[in-house]
Motif scaffolding. Sequence first.
Motif: not given
Length: 215
Positions: A3-11, A34-39
């Motif tokens: 299971r993988v999570l992705i955190a990057d601000d570019h769609a 898409c940002d630190g808080a949502s990560a």
Amino acid sequence: MTRVLIADDHALVRDGLRHILRNADGFEVVGEACDGASAIALVRSQAAEVLVLDLSMPGRNGVELIKQIKDEQPGLRILVLTMHAEQQYAVRAFKAGASGYLTKESASAELVTAVSKVAAGGVYVSLTMAERFAQSLNEPADTLPHQRLSDREFDVFRRIATGQTLGEIANALCVSSKTVSTYKTRIFEKMQMPHEAALVRYALRHKLLGDDEEI
């Protein structure tokens, strides 16, 4: 199934990473940020084995984000995926708790291998970064001025060296201009730099800026 999570601000980057992993056997993308808080919110709410994390999202400094995530979710393995190919960024990321470091220029070719190795409990470094680590073994052991900086100070230092104004840095880091000014003062004191021009020359001399960032 990993299971993988992705955190990057570019769609577009998130779409590309999701596509690569879904087309490979054994991976499931179970959440994105898409940002630190949502990560932070994502890792708190969604169980996963690996987080693919961009260092340069809006909000908290990427290295600080790694530290917080590892404090809250010590079992979550973090693979840094970034545009920063500088050795100093990689060193700080690993010290903060990352298990892998991959630059975006090599992502499509190495992503599956990197996620697999990190998920299995290993450490992954791209070939380019490994070569830079090896080259650094020949450098003097004495601490260099920029190595005295905290992670946030180092981030601000590089932004100043690339010509960003205090206001631009404040907006990027979601802090006040006064806070950035305080960081700038500390940087000048710790590195014993008389002015910004000296800071820029230092950054260029020690190759602390990416090729696309040099003045």
